[in-house]
Design a protein around this motif. Structure first.
Motif, PDB file in Angstrom:
ATOM      1  N   SER A   1       4.324  -3.079   2.755  1.00 29.54           N
ATOM      2  CA  SER A   1       3.422  -4.227   2.820  1.00 29.54           C
ATOM      3  C   SER A   1       2.792  -4.352   4.200  1.00 29.54           C
ATOM      4  O   SER A   1       1.831  -5.092   4.376  1.00 29.54           O
ATOM      5  CB  SER A   1       4.169  -5.512   2.464  1.00 29.54           C
ATOM      6  OG  SER A   1       5.248  -5.722   3.363  1.00 29.54           O
ATOM      7  N   ALA A   2       3.316  -3.633   5.186  1.00 27.28           N
ATOM      8  CA  ALA A   2       2.806  -3.692   6.556  1.00 27.28           C
ATOM      9  C   ALA A   2       1.374  -3.174   6.628  1.00 27.28           C
ATOM     10  O   ALA A   2       0.984  -2.287   5.870  1.00 27.28           O
ATOM     11  CB  ALA A   2       3.700  -2.860   7.472  1.00 27.28           C
TER      12      ALA A   2
ATOM     13  N   ALA B   1       4.940  -1.610  10.293  1.00 29.00           N
ATOM     14  CA  ALA B   1       5.476  -0.581   9.398  1.00 29.00           C
ATOM     15  C   ALA B   1       6.787  -0.026   9.941  1.00 29.00           C
ATOM     16  O   ALA B   1       7.737   0.191   9.185  1.00 29.00           O
ATOM     17  CB  ALA B   1       4.463   0.542   9.206  1.00 29.00           C
ATOM     18  N   LEU B   2       6.852   0.192  11.241  1.00 29.54           N
ATOM     19  CA  LEU B   2       8.090   0.689  11.833  1.00 29.54           C
ATOM     20  C   LEU B   2       9.234  -0.294  11.616  1.00 29.54           C
ATOM     21  O   LEU B   2      10.360   0.107  11.314  1.00 29.54           O
ATOM     22  CB  LEU B   2       7.894   0.970  13.322  1.00 29.54           C
ATOM     23  CG  LEU B   2       7.005   2.169  13.660  1.00 29.54           C
ATOM     24  CD1 LEU B   2       6.750   2.245  15.152  1.00 29.54           C
ATOM     25  CD2 LEU B   2       7.616   3.470  13.153  1.00 29.54           C
ATOM     26  N   VAL B   3       8.956  -1.583  11.752  1.00 32.20           N
ATOM     27  CA  VAL B   3       9.977  -2.601  11.495  1.00 32.20           C
ATOM     28  C   VAL B   3      10.397  -2.554  10.031  1.00 32.20           C
ATOM     29  O   VAL B   3      11.591  -2.514   9.712  1.00 32.20           O
ATOM     30  CB  VAL B   3       9.455  -4.008  11.874  1.00 32.20           C
ATOM     31  CG1 VAL B   3      10.429  -5.088  11.420  1.00 32.20           C
ATOM     32  CG2 VAL B   3       9.207  -4.094  13.374  1.00 32.20           C
ATOM     33  N   GLU B   4       9.424  -2.524   9.135  1.00 35.37           N
ATOM     34  CA  GLU B   4       9.710  -2.505   7.700  1.00 35.37           C
ATOM     35  C   GLU B   4      10.501  -1.267   7.292  1.00 35.37           C
ATOM     36  O   GLU B   4      11.354  -1.327   6.399  1.00 35.37           O
ATOM     37  CB  GLU B   4       8.391  -2.568   6.921  1.00 35.37           C
ATOM     38  CG  GLU B   4       8.568  -2.690   5.433  1.00 35.37           C
ATOM     39  CD  GLU B   4       7.253  -2.887   4.691  1.00 35.37           C
ATOM     40  OE1 GLU B   4       7.198  -2.496   3.515  1.00 35.37           O
ATOM     41  OE2 GLU B   4       6.290  -3.415   5.277  1.00 35.37           O
TER      42      GLU B   4
ATOM     43  N   MET C   1       0.844  -1.180   0.000  1.00 34.68           N
ATOM     44  CA  MET C   1       0.000   0.000   0.000  1.00 34.68           C
ATOM     45  C   MET C   1       0.883   1.235   0.000  1.00 34.68           C
ATOM     46  O   MET C   1       2.052   1.171   0.377  1.00 34.68           O
ATOM     47  CB  MET C   1      -0.939  -0.044   1.195  1.00 34.68           C
ATOM     48  CG  MET C   1      -0.391   0.531   2.480  1.00 34.68           C
ATOM     49  SD  MET C   1      -1.603   0.621   3.795  1.00 34.68           S
ATOM     50  CE  MET C   1      -1.361  -0.977   4.521  1.00 34.68           C
ATOM     51  N   LYS C   2       0.324   2.344  -0.419  1.00 32.81           N
ATOM     52  CA  LYS C   2       1.044   3.615  -0.443  1.00 32.81           C
ATOM     53  C   LYS C   2       0.617   4.443   0.765  1.00 32.81           C
ATOM     54  O   LYS C   2      -0.573   4.653   0.997  1.00 32.81           O
ATOM     55  CB  LYS C   2       0.717   4.396  -1.711  1.00 32.81           C
ATOM     56  CG  LYS C   2       1.177   3.743  -2.978  1.00 32.81           C
ATOM     57  CD  LYS C   2       0.759   4.582  -4.168  1.00 32.81           C
ATOM     58  CE  LYS C   2       0.942   3.815  -5.458  1.00 32.81           C
ATOM     59  NZ  LYS C   2       0.402   4.547  -6.601  1.00 32.81           N
TER      60      LYS C   2
END
Length: 65
Positions: A13-14, A20-23, A1-2
């Motif tokens: 992709s989170a 998301a923080l990890v990614e 997603m954007k």
């Protein structure tokens, strides 16, 4: 997603703030977070869903004197 991260468009992709923080490379960082201008405490990040078009702000504490 954007989503927009600190003003920059990112494709992730989170689906939660925590993943998301990890990614994005902030897995172990001590940061403050906000989604769509609403502060999200660290204890709530795993349950904070992200959606297409969300705006994420990640702020690190400043050091100096």
């Amino acid at each position: 997603m954007k989503i927009t991260v600190n003003g920059e468009l990112k494709h992730i992709s989170a689906t939660t703030l925590q993943t998301a923080l990890v990614e994005l490379g902030y897995a172990d960082a001590r940061v403050a977070t906000a989604v769509n201008e609403t502060f999200v405490p660290s204890s709530a990040r795993a349950g904070q869903a992200l959606a297409e078009g969300d705006r994420l702000e990640i702020l690190a504490p400043m050091q100096g004197g």
